[in-house]
Design a protein around this motif. Structure first.
Motif, PDB file in Angstrom:
ATOM      1  N   LEU A  62       0.876  -1.661   0.079  1.00  0.00           N
ATOM      2  CA  LEU A  62      -0.389   0.506  -0.277  1.00  0.00           C
ATOM      3  C   LEU A  62       0.663   1.344  -0.023  1.00  0.00           C
ATOM      4  CD1 LEU A  62      -2.751  -0.792   2.438  1.00  0.00           C
ATOM      5  CD2 LEU A  62      -2.922  -0.967   0.429  1.00  0.00           C
ATOM      6  N   ALA A  63       2.043   1.108   0.589  1.00  0.00           N
ATOM      7  CA  ALA A  63       2.459   2.639   0.385  1.00  0.00           C
ATOM      8  C   ALA A  63       3.418   2.502  -0.718  1.00  0.00           C
ATOM      9  CB  ALA A  63       4.227   2.120   1.965  1.00  0.00           C
ATOM     10  N   LEU A  64       3.844   1.470  -1.099  1.00  0.00           N
ATOM     11  CA  LEU A  64       4.106   1.433  -2.732  1.00  0.00           C
ATOM     12  C   LEU A  64       2.820   2.026  -3.553  1.00  0.00           C
ATOM     13  CD1 LEU A  64       6.753  -1.225  -2.204  1.00  0.00           C
ATOM     14  CD2 LEU A  64       6.894   0.754  -2.853  1.00  0.00           C
ATOM     15  N   LYS A  65       2.064   1.864  -3.310  1.00  0.00           N
ATOM     16  CA  LYS A  65       0.730   1.189  -4.614  1.00  0.00           C
ATOM     17  C   LYS A  65       0.635   3.962  -3.855  1.00  0.00           C
ATOM     18  CE  LYS A  65      -2.835   1.189  -6.881  1.00  0.00           C
ATOM     19  NZ  LYS A  65      -3.216   0.438  -8.419  1.00  0.00           N
ATOM     20  N   ILE A  66       0.697   4.327  -3.052  1.00  0.00           N
ATOM     21  CA  ILE A  66       0.416   5.583  -2.880  1.00  0.00           C
ATOM     22  C   ILE A  66       1.278   6.512  -3.164  1.00  0.00           C
ATOM     23  CG2 ILE A  66      -0.245   6.969  -0.962  1.00  0.00           C
ATOM     24  CD1 ILE A  66      -2.980   4.619  -1.365  1.00  0.00           C
ATOM     25  N   LEU A  67       2.707   6.121  -3.583  1.00  0.00           N
ATOM     26  CA  LEU A  67       3.778   6.356  -3.575  1.00  0.00           C
ATOM     27  C   LEU A  67       3.421   6.371  -4.816  1.00  0.00           C
ATOM     28  CD1 LEU A  67       6.258   6.046  -0.736  1.00  0.00           C
ATOM     29  CD2 LEU A  67       4.895   8.305  -1.333  1.00  0.00           C
ATOM     30  N   ASN A  68       2.738   6.167  -5.800  1.00  0.00           N
ATOM     31  CA  ASN A  68       2.744   6.389  -7.617  1.00  0.00           C
ATOM     32  C   ASN A  68       4.150   5.014  -7.742  1.00  0.00           C
ATOM     33  OD1 ASN A  68       0.372   7.272  -7.448  1.00  0.00           O
ATOM     34  ND2 ASN A  68       1.353   9.016  -7.365  1.00  0.00           N
ATOM     35  N   ALA A  69       4.589   3.755  -7.727  1.00  0.00           N
ATOM     36  CA  ALA A  69       5.496   3.057  -7.508  1.00  0.00           C
ATOM     37  C   ALA A  69       6.117   2.469  -9.341  1.00  0.00           C
ATOM     38  CB  ALA A  69       6.102   1.860  -6.257  1.00  0.00           C
ATOM     39  N   ARG A  70       4.247   2.770  -9.798  1.00  0.00           N
ATOM     40  CA  ARG A  70       4.855   1.698 -11.081  1.00  0.00           C
ATOM     41  C   ARG A  70       5.710   2.757 -11.802  1.00  0.00           C
ATOM     42  NH1 ARG A  70       1.829  -1.968 -13.428  1.00  0.00           N
ATOM     43  NH2 ARG A  70       0.421  -2.174 -11.571  1.00  0.00           N
ATOM     44  N   GLY A  71       6.530   1.890 -12.781  1.00  0.00           N
ATOM     45  CA  GLY A  71       7.713   2.182 -13.799  1.00  0.00           C
ATOM     46  C   GLY A  71       8.638   2.883 -13.655  1.00  0.00           C
TER      47      GLY A  71
END
Length: 342
Positions: A62-71
């Motif tokens: 969730l932390a990565l998701k909210i920091l827009n980790a994609r790409g």
């Protein structure tokens, strides 16, 4: 048999679980909110700055998701739990592995700052706190799964980066009954986004979310464990001190900061050139020792991370948990001492 890990659970946790079962409300509810705010109080945060979730891995995702980790390039150490790599890949991040500091289980911060990462996951390994860099241009998630109660310069770990994540798995410093996790942040905007993602159902906006909720049953157990955490940590410190005073070569991270570091004793790691011999010796006396992270568990090719690989070949984790008795500690010290630990 002296196990390597053992959760410390008692009547208070039993009573809390029974209370929730009798209430008729066992899913996420008032106990979860109470547990979140209890964690905030423990860390010195205002109420509402924590989100309880189903596991530490879920918290990290969730932390990565909210920091827009994609790409984006997401750096983390090769010497760490597979949850870091799994959460990175599941969130669409591009893994960027970093070696440890020399003779330390923690990430090499100099290498991290030169890595070109946009996001970094920084674990406080074995309970040894990392003085997390600020204003580095890297968004940092502090992995505090092994370090609840540790601090840097008087500030609890988890509050320097964008977010901190905690695990309440059965073998951690405290548990919510087997599984569980938490995300914390000083930034309420990030917390609001994580809470929104966790509240997956009955939403009228067609956005994709997922169920990462904690149950009230778990939270009630966690609230009782948190009350006991200072006592748990004190007993772990006592055992750690006994190991050290006996002359065992126990790893103790004290360097790399201009600020005072307060560790918690999640692991008692023996430094030795013969880890397999030590593990076999302990086994003959019905005691479980482990290599904290095996070479095959490294998150990248071992030869690319020589400092991490060295640790896999020179360390044994000894039992250290609050219910370990003095007699058991004495036995472990005696067995290793007579075995000629090197």
């Amino acid at each position: 048999m002296i196990p390597h890990n053992r959760p410390t659970l008692g009547k208070e946790e039993e009573d809390a679980a029974i209370r929730v079962l009798r209430s008729g409300w066992v899913a996420q509810g008032p106990e979860v909110e109470g547990f979140e705010n209890d964690i905030c109080a423990y860390l010195g945060l205002p109420d509402g700055h924590a989100v309880a979730v189903s596991s530490g891995t879920a918290a990290l995702f969730l932390a990565l998701k909210i920091l827009n980790a994609r790409g984006k390039k997401v750096a983390f150490p090769a010497y760490a739990c597979s949850a870091l790599r799994n959460a990175c890949v599941m969130s669409g991040g591009i893994p960027l592995l970093v070696d440890n500091r020399e003779n330390s289980p923690n990430i090499d911060l100099t290498a991290l700052e030169k890595s070109g990462a946009e996001i970094a996951i920084v674990p406080h390994m074995f309970g040894f706190p990392v003085d997390v860099p600020q204003d580095s241009g890297i968004s940092i998630i502090e992995d505090c799964a092994q370090a609840l109660g540790a601090s840097v310069g008087g500030q609890p770990v988890g509050l320097t980066g964008e977010m901190g994540i905690y695990s309440f798995y059965a073998t951690k410093l405290m548990t919510t009954g087997g599984q569980g996790g938490m995300v914390v942040s000083k930034n309420m905007s990030l917390i609001d986004q994580i809470r929104d993602y966790r509240e997956f159902d009955c939403r009228n906006d067609q956005r994709i979310r997922f169920n990462f909720q904690m149950t009230d049953l778990q939270a009630a157990v966690g609230r009782e464990q948190l009350k006991k955490l200072p006592r748990f940590l004190a007993r772990r410190q006592e055992i750690f001190d006994l190991y050290q005073r006996s002359g065992l070569n126990i790893m103790d991270e004290t360097m790399s900061s201009f600020q005072p570091l307060k560790a918690v004793r999640f692991r008692a790691v023996l430094k030795t050139d013969e880890p397999r011999a030590i593990i076999d010796l302990l086994a003959r006396f019905q005691t479980k020792g482990i290599v904290p992270i095996e070479e095959w568990e490294l998150l990248g090719e071992a030869q690319l991370f020589p400092k991490a690989r060295k640790l896999t070949r020179t360390t044994v984790s000894l039992p250290i948990y609050p219910t370990l008795t003095g007699e058991e500690v004495d036995l472990i010290i005696s067995v290793i001492g007579k075995g000629g630990e090197k």
